[in-house]
Design a protein around this motif. Sequence first.
Motif, PDB file in Angstrom:
ATOM      1  N   VAL A 273      -2.336  -0.888   4.149  1.00  0.00           N
ATOM      2  CA  VAL A 273      -3.662  -0.306   4.316  1.00  0.00           C
ATOM      3  C   VAL A 273      -4.262  -0.929   5.565  1.00  0.00           C
ATOM      4  CG1 VAL A 273      -5.964   0.008   3.360  1.00  0.00           C
ATOM      5  CG2 VAL A 273      -3.992   0.012   1.835  1.00  0.00           C
ATOM      6  N   GLY A 274      -4.453  -0.140   6.601  1.00  0.00           N
ATOM      7  CA  GLY A 274      -4.973  -0.673   7.855  1.00  0.00           C
ATOM      8  C   GLY A 274      -4.014  -1.678   8.459  1.00  0.00           C
ATOM      9  N   ASP A 275      -4.517  -2.880   8.762  1.00  0.00           N
ATOM     10  CA  ASP A 275      -3.651  -3.893   9.368  1.00  0.00           C
ATOM     11  C   ASP A 275      -3.185  -4.924   8.349  1.00  0.00           C
ATOM     12  OD1 ASP A 275      -6.004  -5.229   8.871  1.00  0.00           O
ATOM     13  OD2 ASP A 275      -6.127  -6.194  10.846  1.00  0.00           O
ATOM     14  N   ARG A 276      -3.255  -4.554   7.063  1.00  0.00           N
ATOM     15  CA  ARG A 276      -2.826  -5.471   6.013  1.00  0.00           C
ATOM     16  C   ARG A 276      -1.722  -4.850   5.163  1.00  0.00           C
ATOM     17  NH1 ARG A 276      -8.052  -8.561   3.356  1.00  0.00           N
ATOM     18  NH2 ARG A 276      -8.774  -9.592   5.262  1.00  0.00           N
ATOM     19  N   ALA A 277      -0.882  -5.724   4.627  1.00  0.00           N
ATOM     20  CA  ALA A 277       0.175  -5.281   3.717  1.00  0.00           C
ATOM     21  C   ALA A 277      -0.096  -5.862   2.340  1.00  0.00           C
ATOM     22  CB  ALA A 277       1.545  -5.732   4.216  1.00  0.00           C
TER      23      ALA A 277
END
Length: 417
Positions: A273-277
Motif C-alpha cells: 500500500v503506497g510505499d509500505r509493504a
Amino acid sequence: MNGGSATRDERAEAADTLWRLTAHPAQRPPEGPWRTWLFLGGRGAGKTRAGAEWLAARARPGARLALVGPTLHDVREVMAEGTSGLLRLPGRPRPRWEAVRRRLVWPNGAVAYAFSAEDPDSLRGPQFHAAWADEFCAWRRPGETLALLRMGLRLGNDPRLAVTTTPRPIPALRALVAEPLTVRTDAPTGANAANLSPAFLEDLKTLYGGTRLAAQELDGRLLEGEGALWRAADLERARVPAPPGPMERVVVAVDPPAGMDGDACGIVVAGRVGDRAWVLADRTTRGLSPLGWARRVADAATAFGASRIVAEANQGGEMVRACLSAGGAPCPVRLAHAARGKRARAEPVAALYEQGRVLHAGVFTELEEELLALGSGGGECGRRGASPDRADALVWAITDLLIHPAGPRAEPRIRLL
C-alpha cells in the motif's frame, strides 16, 4: 496386580489429572508424534514444574530416565529438590535421592540418573526411555551434549525428550527449533502470574520493561545474535493489528525445499500500500511432496488474491514453475535467481524495516526469529544445519514489492553492430 500397586497407579492417574487442570496451556505436553518438546519461557514461567511433571509421569515401573542440567548442582538443587522439582510434586509418588549414585529412585523401581552438561562424555553408554534437559541455553557445549543424550534415548517404543529453557540466541537452540520433530511451546513470565509474587512482576516490569533483556528473560523470546541484520525493536514496532485497507498488489513468495525430508518450504504472503509493504501471512510448510507444497502456495495465492507468485529457482529452475503450474497456481509465476548470498539479499529489506516501511499484520513468531538469526553467528542464517526458509521467502516478497517491483533490472549490455 496387588492392592498396593493399584493404589500407586490410581495416585499417579489422579496426579496427572490434577496437573492437567492446574497447568497453564504452555505447561501441558503437546499432542502428536513429536520427539522433542521444547518449552521456551521467561523467568518464573513454570518451565521447571512442567519438565518435572512430564518426567514424573514417565516414571513407570522399571523406567530408566535422564536428568541433564548445566551442572550437577543444578540437577539436584533445581530439578530434583527445588521448589518445583521432582521431590516436591504434589500427589506424585516421591522418589528418594541417592547422592552417591547421583540418581532418583521411585518406589516402583523407576530410576532417573543425573548428568552434568559440563561432562558430555558421561552420557556415552547409558540408555533411557525418556529425558528432561533443563536450561539448555546455559549448557557449556549444548550441541555436543544434546547429541550424546539423544544417542542414549533408545529404550521402549517411544523415547522422548523434554527441553526447558529461557532462550538465548545461540546456534544450538536455533537448530533445535528448526528440527522437524521438535514441537515448541512458549510462555512469558506473566503466564504463571498466579504462582508468582505480584511485587516480583511489578518490580521486573518497572526495571526492565521494554528492554531487550525483558524480551528475552521475561517474555521468553529468542532474540537477535551478534551481527544480525534485524533488530528485535524494529520487529516489535512492525507488528500492527491489521492493514489500513485493500492492498494495491499482493504477492506470494516461495523458497522451495531441496527435498521432502530436509528444509521447510518457505511461503510468505505480502502486499503493498503506497510505499509500505505488509506481511499478511506465513504459510510455510514442511514434509510435503513438490505437488503438496505447490498446492499450498496456490491456496495462499487464491485466498489473498495475489497478482504474482515469486519463487526462488536456484534449487529447481523451470521445474519449480512446472510444480506450481501443476499445483493450480492462479496467477503468473516469476522465477527469482539468487546471484548473491543471503545476507547481501537481505540487507536492503532489513533497512526497510528500520525505516518503518515493512509492517506485520499480526505476530509471526517463527518468521521473526529467522529474521533475527540472519547474519548472526553460526552461518549465514545463524543456525548451523538449518535454512531460514521463512526469512528467505519474506526477502523475495519484499524485494518484489518495494525494491524491484517489476522484477530485477537486467544487467546493461553492449551490442556490436
